[in-house]
Design a protein around this motif. Structure first.
Motif, PDB file in Angstrom:
ATOM      1  N   LYS A   1      -8.824  -1.197  17.530  1.00 51.83           N
ATOM      2  CA  LYS A   1      -9.826  -0.249  18.011  1.00 51.83           C
ATOM      3  C   LYS A   1     -10.427   0.546  16.849  1.00 51.83           C
ATOM      4  N   GLY A   2     -10.259  -0.005  15.647  1.00 49.60           N
ATOM      5  CA  GLY A   2     -10.789   0.665  14.466  1.00 49.60           C
ATOM      6  C   GLY A   2      -9.852   1.685  13.861  1.00 49.60           C
ATOM      7  N   GLN A   3      -8.601   1.731  14.359  1.00 55.02           N
ATOM      8  CA  GLN A   3      -7.647   2.740  13.880  1.00 55.02           C
ATOM      9  C   GLN A   3      -7.198   2.516  12.449  1.00 55.02           C
ATOM     10  N   HIS A   4      -7.440   1.325  11.920  1.00 55.31           N
ATOM     11  CA  HIS A   4      -7.063   1.030  10.534  1.00 55.31           C
ATOM     12  C   HIS A   4      -8.286   0.686   9.690  1.00 55.31           C
ATOM     13  N   ASP A   5      -9.417   1.249  10.056  1.00 59.32           N
ATOM     14  CA  ASP A   5     -10.661   0.936   9.362  1.00 59.32           C
ATOM     15  C   ASP A   5     -10.914   1.896   8.202  1.00 59.32           C
ATOM     16  N   GLU A   6     -10.175   1.692   7.153  1.00 58.96           N
ATOM     17  CA  GLU A   6     -10.385   2.407   5.896  1.00 58.96           C
ATOM     18  C   GLU A   6      -9.855   1.544   4.764  1.00 58.96           C
ATOM     19  N   ILE A   7     -10.563   1.553   3.657  1.00 59.51           N
ATOM     20  CA  ILE A   7     -10.068   0.861   2.473  1.00 59.51           C
ATOM     21  C   ILE A   7      -8.938   1.697   1.889  1.00 59.51           C
ATOM     22  N   ARG A   8      -7.801   1.075   1.669  1.00 62.80           N
ATOM     23  CA  ARG A   8      -6.670   1.850   1.168  1.00 62.80           C
ATOM     24  C   ARG A   8      -5.730   0.975   0.355  1.00 62.80           C
ATOM     25  N   GLU A   9      -4.941   1.645  -0.444  1.00 58.49           N
ATOM     26  CA  GLU A   9      -3.918   0.945  -1.203  1.00 58.49           C
ATOM     27  C   GLU A   9      -2.791   0.536  -0.264  1.00 58.49           C
ATOM     28  N   THR A  10      -2.221  -0.627  -0.488  1.00 61.48           N
ATOM     29  CA  THR A  10      -1.076  -1.087   0.279  1.00 61.48           C
ATOM     30  C   THR A  10      -0.009  -1.588  -0.677  1.00 61.48           C
ATOM     31  N   TYR A  11       1.213  -1.690  -0.186  1.00 54.30           N
ATOM     32  CA  TYR A  11       2.294  -1.997  -1.111  1.00 54.30           C
ATOM     33  C   TYR A  11       2.376  -3.468  -1.477  1.00 54.30           C
ATOM     34  N   TYR A  12       2.027  -4.337  -0.516  1.00 52.41           N
ATOM     35  CA  TYR A  12       2.086  -5.771  -0.790  1.00 52.41           C
ATOM     36  C   TYR A  12       0.870  -6.478  -0.213  1.00 52.41           C
ATOM     37  N   ALA A  13       0.556  -7.604  -0.808  1.00 48.54           N
ATOM     38  CA  ALA A  13      -0.494  -8.474  -0.300  1.00 48.54           C
ATOM     39  C   ALA A  13       0.056  -9.351   0.811  1.00 48.54           C
ATOM     40  N   HIS A  14      -0.834  -9.847   1.647  1.00 45.99           N
ATOM     41  CA  HIS A  14      -0.488 -10.862   2.639  1.00 45.99           C
ATOM     42  C   HIS A  14      -0.766 -12.223   2.006  1.00 45.99           C
ATOM     43  N   GLY A  15       0.278 -13.037   1.882  1.00 44.45           N
ATOM     44  CA  GLY A  15       0.124 -14.320   1.207  1.00 44.45           C
ATOM     45  C   GLY A  15      -0.825 -15.272   1.905  1.00 44.45           C
TER      46      GLY A  15
ATOM     47  N   TYR B   1       7.859 -18.083   1.055  1.00 48.54           N
ATOM     48  CA  TYR B   1       8.157 -16.709   1.463  1.00 48.54           C
ATOM     49  C   TYR B   1       8.632 -15.832   0.290  1.00 48.54           C
ATOM     50  N   TYR B   2       8.132 -14.621   0.283  1.00 50.75           N
ATOM     51  CA  TYR B   2       8.477 -13.544  -0.652  1.00 50.75           C
ATOM     52  C   TYR B   2       7.852 -13.709  -2.039  1.00 50.75           C
ATOM     53  N   GLU B   3       7.230 -14.848  -2.326  1.00 50.69           N
ATOM     54  CA  GLU B   3       6.649 -14.996  -3.667  1.00 50.69           C
ATOM     55  C   GLU B   3       5.511 -14.016  -3.904  1.00 50.69           C
ATOM     56  N   GLU B   4       4.707 -13.724  -2.865  1.00 49.39           N
ATOM     57  CA  GLU B   4       3.616 -12.778  -3.060  1.00 49.39           C
ATOM     58  C   GLU B   4       4.136 -11.357  -3.240  1.00 49.39           C
ATOM     59  N   PHE B   5       5.282 -11.034  -2.621  1.00 53.33           N
ATOM     60  CA  PHE B   5       5.893  -9.718  -2.818  1.00 53.33           C
ATOM     61  C   PHE B   5       6.323  -9.554  -4.279  1.00 53.33           C
ATOM     62  N   ASP B   6       6.961 -10.581  -4.799  1.00 54.95           N
ATOM     63  CA  ASP B   6       7.406 -10.547  -6.195  1.00 54.95           C
ATOM     64  C   ASP B   6       6.210 -10.428  -7.130  1.00 54.95           C
ATOM     65  N   TRP B   7       5.153 -11.187  -6.832  1.00 51.70           N
ATOM     66  CA  TRP B   7       3.908 -11.140  -7.619  1.00 51.70           C
ATOM     67  C   TRP B   7       3.349  -9.722  -7.634  1.00 51.70           C
ATOM     68  N   CYS B   8       3.362  -9.076  -6.470  1.00 48.03           N
ATOM     69  CA  CYS B   8       2.829  -7.712  -6.367  1.00 48.03           C
ATOM     70  C   CYS B   8       3.655  -6.721  -7.172  1.00 48.03           C
ATOM     71  N   GLU B   9       4.959  -6.930  -7.228  1.00 52.90           N
ATOM     72  CA  GLU B   9       5.806  -6.065  -8.054  1.00 52.90           C
ATOM     73  C   GLU B   9       5.410  -6.189  -9.525  1.00 52.90           C
ATOM     74  N   LYS B  10       5.172  -7.403  -9.973  1.00 52.48           N
ATOM     75  CA  LYS B  10       4.767  -7.617 -11.372  1.00 52.48           C
ATOM     76  C   LYS B  10       3.377  -7.033 -11.622  1.00 52.48           C
ATOM     77  N   LEU B  11       2.530  -7.148 -10.641  1.00 62.50           N
ATOM     78  CA  LEU B  11       1.168  -6.629 -10.758  1.00 62.50           C
ATOM     79  C   LEU B  11       1.180  -5.104 -10.914  1.00 62.50           C
ATOM     80  N   ARG B  12       2.011  -4.434 -10.106  1.00 57.31           N
ATOM     81  CA  ARG B  12       2.091  -2.974 -10.218  1.00 57.31           C
ATOM     82  C   ARG B  12       2.693  -2.544 -11.552  1.00 57.31           C
ATOM     83  N   GLU B  13       3.675  -3.312 -12.029  1.00 59.51           N
ATOM     84  CA  GLU B  13       4.265  -3.007 -13.333  1.00 59.51           C
ATOM     85  C   GLU B  13       3.220  -3.073 -14.440  1.00 59.51           C
ATOM     86  N   ALA B  14       2.200  -3.918 -14.246  1.00 58.30           N
ATOM     87  CA  ALA B  14       1.132  -4.067 -15.238  1.00 58.30           C
ATOM     88  C   ALA B  14       0.030  -3.022 -15.065  1.00 58.30           C
TER      89      ALA B  14
END
Length: 298
Positions: free
Chosen positions: A156-170, A193-206
């Motif tokens: 219903k548009g309740q999540h209609d904002e650009i925002r930072e999130t902790y992980y990507a959806h693979g 499974y979980y490879e994109e989470f690990d990738w995101c951890e490395k991305l944030r470290e950078a």
């Protein structure tokens, strides 16, 4: 603006014995409004070679056939190495893209210089008004679990904002070529499974961030390759949950997680599979544990 001034976007998907769904993805790609794209389909050694099927639907398809199944990470990495795009959009083949999805994702990279990965809003393909993903919460350091924001809610548009999130959806994530050059490819040790989470951890470290773009929409059929209740999924979800925590948490935090896993997760899952007489799943669960006991973290 002419096409020459638009960044090239490489759309990469991996097919494994699911040509029907890949065809439907290609049909949706044909309807995209963004003109400067290349489409790469990586086949993970499917039983039958689907080359001619995909070329008939989308003649410009760049088709790469692996001689063995390299999994999600390995298959995508083959496509990444071949891609020429300034931005790479990795999408599951069990998805359908909407017309303006590319423009919205690129806008985030323009507006947020620290953007490393941008993900669209996910809704379920078979329930098109229901949200699957509007971002992820952080993985809990004690339980090794997290949640999809908005999952199961009527949109219903309740999540209609650009925002930072902790992980990507693979299932659909756009990353810039510059970021890949700095953080490297998807970690292939996970396979599924979980490879994109690990990738995101490395991305944030950078020093980069992951963003959710509500104006870009994708529909997801969900777990069409492995199956929603497959033994394969049970194995890799549990194996890689442990692996992710091993790779991304140091002592004593990892000790607290292991206490939770040994005292709660193992008895709970073992009892559940025994009660349901799902002995194949029980075996897969314990094999996942044994793998982590006998394999080092890379």
């Amino acid at each position: 603006m002419s096409m020459n001034n638009l960044p090239l976007v490489s759309i990469i998907t991996v097919n494994y014995n699911n040509p029907h769904h890949t065809v439907e993805l290609l049909e949706s790609i044909k309807k995209l409004s963004y003109p400067n794209i290349e489409v790469i389909v990586v086949d993970n050694a499917s039983v039958q070679n689907p080359f001619h099927i995909f070329k008939e639907i989308y003649p410009g398809t760049i088709f790469i056939r692996n001689d063995r199944n390299l999994g999600f990470a390995g298959g995508n990495n083959v496509g990444i190495r071949y891609a020429k795009g300034d931005y790479l959009f990795l999408v599951n083949n069990d998805t359908e893209l909407t017309k303006n999805i590319i423009e919205g994702l690129l806008d985030v990279f323009t507006c947020f210089p620290d953007a490393g990965i941008v993900c669209p809003k996910f809704r379920y393909y078979y329930h098109k008004d229901i949200i699957e993903y509007a971002g992820y919460t952080k993985v809990n350091v004690f339980t090794g679990r997290n949640k999809m924001i908005g999952c199961g809610e009527v949109d219903k548009g309740q999540h209609d904002e650009i925002r930072e999130t902790y992980y990507a959806h693979g299932g659909g994530m756009m990353i810039s070529r510059d970021v890949i050059n700095k953080i490297g490819y998807l970690p292939e040790i996970y396979f599924l499974y979980y490879e994109e989470f690990d990738w995101c951890e490395k991305l944030r470290e950078a020093g980069y961030k992951i963003y959710y773009q509500y104006r870009s929409l994708i529909f997801h059929k969900e777990s069409m390759t492995t199956g929603k209740n497959s033994v394969l999924k049970t194995y890799y979800i549990n194996r890689n949950r442990l692996l992710f925590m091993r790779r991304n948490n140091r002592f004593p935090i990892f000790l607290f997680f292991m206490l939770y896993f040994v005292l709660f997760t193992i008895p709970k899952n073992t009892f559940h599979f025994l009660l349901k007489k799902q002995f194949a799943h029980l075996s897969a669960f314990w094999k996942a544990i044994y793998w982590n006991v006998f394999n080092p973290v890379f």
